[in-house]
Design an enzyme around this catalytic site. Structure first.
Site, PDB file in Angstrom:
ATOM      1  N   VAL B  17       0.834  -1.205   0.000  1.00 27.02           N
ATOM      2  CA  VAL B  17       0.000   0.000   0.000  1.00 27.02           C
ATOM      3  C   VAL B  17       0.872   1.260   0.000  1.00 27.02           C
ATOM      4  CG1 VAL B  17      -1.829   1.282   1.191  1.00 27.02           C
ATOM      5  CG2 VAL B  17      -1.837  -1.219   1.228  1.00 27.02           C
ATOM      6  N   LYS B 106      -5.593  -1.597  11.027  1.00 32.66           N
ATOM      7  CA  LYS B 106      -6.811  -2.034  11.731  1.00 32.66           C
ATOM      8  C   LYS B 106      -6.495  -2.718  13.051  1.00 32.66           C
ATOM      9  CE  LYS B 106      -6.612  -5.854   8.526  1.00 32.66           C
ATOM     10  NZ  LYS B 106      -5.620  -5.310   7.562  1.00 32.66           N
ATOM     11  N   GLY B 188      -2.755 -15.676  -4.083  1.00 34.77           N
ATOM     12  CA  GLY B 188      -2.349 -14.522  -3.287  1.00 34.77           C
ATOM     13  C   GLY B 188      -3.440 -13.961  -2.403  1.00 34.77           C
ATOM     14  N   ASP B 202      -9.024 -10.955  11.675  1.00 33.56           N
ATOM     15  CA  ASP B 202      -8.994  -9.718  10.885  1.00 33.56           C
ATOM     16  C   ASP B 202     -10.393  -9.091  10.834  1.00 33.56           C
ATOM     17  OD1 ASP B 202      -7.775  -7.974   8.551  1.00 33.56           O
ATOM     18  OD2 ASP B 202      -9.614  -8.854   7.742  1.00 33.56           O
ATOM     19  N   LYS B 206     -12.005  -5.354  12.348  1.00 35.13           N
ATOM     20  CA  LYS B 206     -12.829  -4.404  11.594  1.00 35.13           C
ATOM     21  C   LYS B 206     -14.197  -4.229  12.253  1.00 35.13           C
ATOM     22  CE  LYS B 206     -10.177  -5.430   7.478  1.00 35.13           C
ATOM     23  NZ  LYS B 206      -9.978  -6.434   6.417  1.00 35.13           N
TER      24      LYS B 206
END
Lengths: 436, 436
Positions: B17, B106, B188, B202, B206
């Protein structure tokens, strides 16, 4: 933090949206004060007739017919009257008296947006208009702020719930256009005069607003290409279904390059074929959806109710909280950015795919002749399907041609050439294919 | 307006990113300057290893291993390193030196959000984190601003692209969990250690962020209920399909009332049955979608790519434009609103529908006995389906029971009672039904 300062809010209009805004503002005062850090005081509601019947009962002492006096002294003015005048004059009064403005008036913004935004910028006021496009769906702020660091390539949007309801009825229940419109009217999805919706005028106003915002340019509403859905037939819908498409009235705006190399913007509204695999195909009934293709973010979709008093009131109240926070925090507004100043290019410059349905003689060599006319016109064929329908033993042959991406100007002159060639009996239908 | 002031931007991290953020910032400098009204100067990029191989070539002179020096003197600090430390310390340094912060972290926000937001509020700094949830999809700003005048009732979100990819493979191609994970890894979509994704960790981070924001409350990540998808079988997926459902890993947060009347918030993550008619069912592959149910706006959905370097960079740059505009315009930030201060209620207080699959003896009276246990437990039955499968002529009977809305606590104790009753051979599967 319990001693709040007060932000004075004037509401112009108490129709289906305005009355819901008033109701929610009065009912949720404490919660909104906590979110804003200031008390939102509804100073008054300007209406044409104080005694009119309303869905929502409003405190009589807030109602007034004197909009001008109400505007004076308001920190924020919410305009939900609709129409051009006196809405335009009231908004200019509000701006000039130092108020920020919230409006859901798409007709006014499409026609006079540049004038209003320029005036607001000059005095440091801000105009919020989330409710003007796709009702409750947050789309203005995501385009203006969330995607402000990205470049938008294209927006394909279902922004008129009435026409989506009609086309969806035809697609899912096999209704004729007439029956679907009748049902839409009975269920309140269509006004007594359906022209604004069915003719694509409402969608074109929203396309104007989206184009200006997405491409940082002033877009003249007169230059927005528009076709309505009135000529769409049950046969076209059925043929589309068989070919894996659904017909949707799309408001489209995209960055395009003209044949002579000019970089510009296209803004247009028409019924188009959309693949059933596309997320927009799953938008049923009166719902709206805005499909945004951004350079970095890729495809995004914003989906929700496209109409309704209380739904649209949500967007107005979101704007009100933003405006009130800015009022408390100070600092200049963002203004409308038109720095890119891209020209609006005519429909002839648009490049898209097409599906052409031709009625032809059922004889050898027809396909080759049609192919020659298309090739001469610079239209490259991707798919051809020939079907023969027999009515009372009289066979009629149809050619359904899918083209590669073609510039509209070339496509139209080729259709004219086909009509003139004597090769085809008639051009039954020409539809654009979008979302590919 | 051609003489712009300069806003100094420090970038921490040049992974997938970060390197895209740097590339876009350098490539689109003029356009961004026009949108912001100030030049965004990339002052430097802090990395662990200046010589590391990167997907994107970055100017060598911008790279540094000295993050602390870079932070000092920056107007805006973008943290894209991930992990808790040193990211947390750097963000605190940035806030304390007067910078606004943008982060996509996050894990850090879920674990230390309240501390960071409190510190930012104290010094008048702002923390932007659009990239932390659902990558490129604008969801933080719509919740914080667009829906700020509305009340959110519930959010159902697909926020983990890896698990959505896996469940979608199983649903659409009949893959086993093992094969689907293998494919996800090869393409991926899954890390070498899949626990963070597959285990729902994860998604739970969030859910924590969404719950805090939607309900204006500090949410303790430890209190967020979490189940992963690791135990979901091809048989469950197939059975779900036959019943008109698809299984999705959902991050859910909603306003609920405990049995004792306490008003609070639930935040939870688990694989759930979702009707194939629900918009979330059409979210395929690695995509994300956030389905918001608001009091006035009604249902809204935000859809797009849930991962990817350049996609996530779009969200970061949107935040950067907002932060830079605020920097130019002055005025305090909004802070994080936690005024509602609702308690996080445990999973036992959640009320939803369930689908229970039981293996039972194929004899008369079984259904009545099961029904008695359910009724005793306060579980009301909506649908029952009995199926008999024969393997090598040995018949096995299954009961699939759909319940009315039931409180989780009652459901769980009833399942325990069923297991202990001797009436059923085994409880094959208990899945929650969401989005109804």
């Amino acid at each position: 933090m319990t001693e709040y300062r007060t932000v004075r809010v004037a509401l112009l209009g108490a129709g289906s949206v305005g009355s819901q805004v008033a109701r929610l503002l009065l009912a949720n005062g404490d919660e909104l004060a906590a979110r804003v850090g200031a008390r939102l005081e509804l100073a008054g509601i300007a209406v044409r007739n104080v005694d009119a019947e309303r869905d929502v009962e409003l405190p009589r002492e807030l109602l007034t017919t004197d909009a001008e006096s109400l505007i004076v002294g308001a920190d924020i003015v919410i305009e939900l009257m609709g129409g051009i005048e006196p809405a335009r004059s009231y908004i200019l009064s509000a701006i000039n008296s130092g108020a920020d403005v919230i409006t859901g008036n798409k007709a006014l913004l499409a026609a006079h947006g540049p004038e209003l935004f320029a005036q607001a910028e000059q005095v440091g006021a801000e105009i919020y208009y989330e409710a003007a496009v796709a009702a409750a769906i947050p789309i203005i702020r995501p385009l203006r702020d969330s995607l402000a660091g990205d470049n938008i390539n294209r927006i394909l949007a279902i922004v008129n719930g009435s026409t989506n309801f009609i086309l969806d009825r035809m697609d899912r229940f096999g209704d004729s256009m007439e029956d679907a419109q009748k049902t839409a009217f009975e269920l309140g999805f269509l006004e007594a005069d359906p022209t604004l919706d069915v003719g694509g005028y409402d969608a074109a106003q929203k396309a104007t607003i989206l184009a200006s915002l997405a491409f940082h340019s002033s877009v003249d509403p007169e230059g927005v290409y528009r076709e309505g859905i009135e000529h769409i037939t049950a046969e076209q819908i059925e043929a589309a279904r068989k070919a894996g498409y659904v017909i949707k009235l799309l408001a489209i705006t995209e960055r395009i390059t003209a044949e002579d190399g000019t970089a510009g913007v296209s803004a247009r509204v028409y019924p188009a074929l959309v693949s059933r695999e596309h997320p927009l195909a799953a938008v049923h009934g009166g719902n709206n959806a805005v499909f945004v293709e951004a350079e970095a973010a890729g495809p995004l979709m914003f989906y929700g109710a496209g109409a309704g008093g209380v739904q649209t009131a949500s967007a107005v109240l979101g704007d009100l909280v933003s405006a009130a926070r800015r009022h408390v925090a100070g600092g200049p507004g963002l203004g409308e950015s038109t720095h890119a100043d891209l020209p609006l290019l005519p429909i002839g410059e648009v490049v898209t795919k097409y599906q052409i349905t031709l009625r032809v003689d059922d004889r050898q060599g027809v396909l080759a002749e049609v192919a020659t006319v298309l090739a001469d016109g610079g239209v490259s064929v991707e798919t051809v399907e020939q079907t023969i329908e027999s009515t009372e033993d009289v066979p009629t042959a149809y050619l359904v041609i899918g083209t590669h991406a073609t510039r509209e100007r070339a496509l139209q002159s080729t259709v004219t050439a086909l009509n003139a060639s004597g090769v085809v009996e008639s051009v039954v239908s020409v539809l654009r294919v979008e979302g590919v």
